[in-house]
Motif scaffolding. Structure first.
Motif, PDB file in Angstrom:
ATOM      1  N   SER A  57     -15.988  19.195  35.806  1.00  0.00           N
ATOM      2  CA  SER A  57     -15.851  20.427  35.032  1.00  0.00           C
ATOM      3  C   SER A  57     -16.529  20.300  33.670  1.00  0.00           C
ATOM      4  O   SER A  57     -17.075  21.279  33.147  1.00  0.00           O
ATOM      5  CB  SER A  57     -14.381  20.813  34.863  1.00  0.00           C
ATOM      6  OG  SER A  57     -13.686  19.859  34.073  1.00  0.00           O
ATOM      7  N   THR A 113     -19.424  22.776  32.637  1.00  0.00           N
ATOM      8  CA  THR A 113     -19.201  23.615  31.450  1.00  0.00           C
ATOM      9  C   THR A 113     -20.344  23.463  30.458  1.00  0.00           C
ATOM     10  O   THR A 113     -20.849  24.460  29.932  1.00  0.00           O
ATOM     11  CB  THR A 113     -17.859  23.273  30.786  1.00  0.00           C
ATOM     12  OG1 THR A 113     -16.806  23.475  31.738  1.00  0.00           O
ATOM     13  CG2 THR A 113     -17.589  24.155  29.578  1.00  0.00           C
ATOM     14  N   TRP A 168     -13.700  23.873  27.851  1.00  0.00           N
ATOM     15  CA  TRP A 168     -13.738  22.890  28.925  1.00  0.00           C
ATOM     16  C   TRP A 168     -12.338  22.520  29.377  1.00  0.00           C
ATOM     17  O   TRP A 168     -12.005  22.645  30.562  1.00  0.00           O
ATOM     18  CB  TRP A 168     -14.504  21.669  28.445  1.00  0.00           C
ATOM     19  CG  TRP A 168     -14.463  20.466  29.347  1.00  0.00           C
ATOM     20  CD1 TRP A 168     -14.223  20.439  30.687  1.00  0.00           C
ATOM     21  CD2 TRP A 168     -14.683  19.123  28.961  1.00  0.00           C
ATOM     22  NE1 TRP A 168     -14.283  19.142  31.161  1.00  0.00           N
ATOM     23  CE2 TRP A 168     -14.564  18.325  30.116  1.00  0.00           C
ATOM     24  CE3 TRP A 168     -14.978  18.513  27.753  1.00  0.00           C
ATOM     25  CZ2 TRP A 168     -14.723  16.943  30.086  1.00  0.00           C
ATOM     26  CZ3 TRP A 168     -15.145  17.147  27.732  1.00  0.00           C
ATOM     27  CH2 TRP A 168     -15.019  16.377  28.887  1.00  0.00           C
ATOM     28  N   ALA A 192     -11.660  25.283  32.108  1.00  0.00           N
ATOM     29  CA  ALA A 192     -12.314  24.726  33.299  1.00  0.00           C
ATOM     30  C   ALA A 192     -11.522  23.575  33.911  1.00  0.00           C
ATOM     31  O   ALA A 192     -11.267  23.556  35.112  1.00  0.00           O
ATOM     32  CB  ALA A 192     -13.734  24.271  32.952  1.00  0.00           C
TER      33      ALA A 192
END
Length: 78
Positions: free
Chosen positions: A24, A28, A42, A46
């Motif tokens: 992620s 991101t 993030w 995410a």
């Protein structure tokens, strides 16, 4: 200490957390670039949702993966 019978769950928890953190994070940064709001976007936007999906997925997929690996490999001669 956590009892050994919980080792597969703990393994899945840690593995899914670390893998979803890395994937992620890369996604991101590639999608939004580096800026002052990256950490919040993030981690909260995410990583946490990804981990919520990754943890149960690892618990389901790990046994299947172990069986596939066992079927595709042979024991070492010793």
């Amino acid at each position: 200490m956590i009892p050994a019978r919980y080792a597969p769950i703990l393994f899945g928890f840690i593995l899914s957390g670390l893998m979803s953190l890395m994937v992620s994070g890369i996604s991101t940064v590639l999608a939004t670039g580096l800026d002052a709001d990256l950490a919040r976007r993030w981690l909260l936007g995410a990583w946490l949702p990804s981990w919520a999906v990754a943890f149960p997925a690892v618990l389901v997929v790990a046994p299947i993966t172990r069986r596939l690996v066992a079927a595709l490999t042979r024991p070492q001669a010793g």
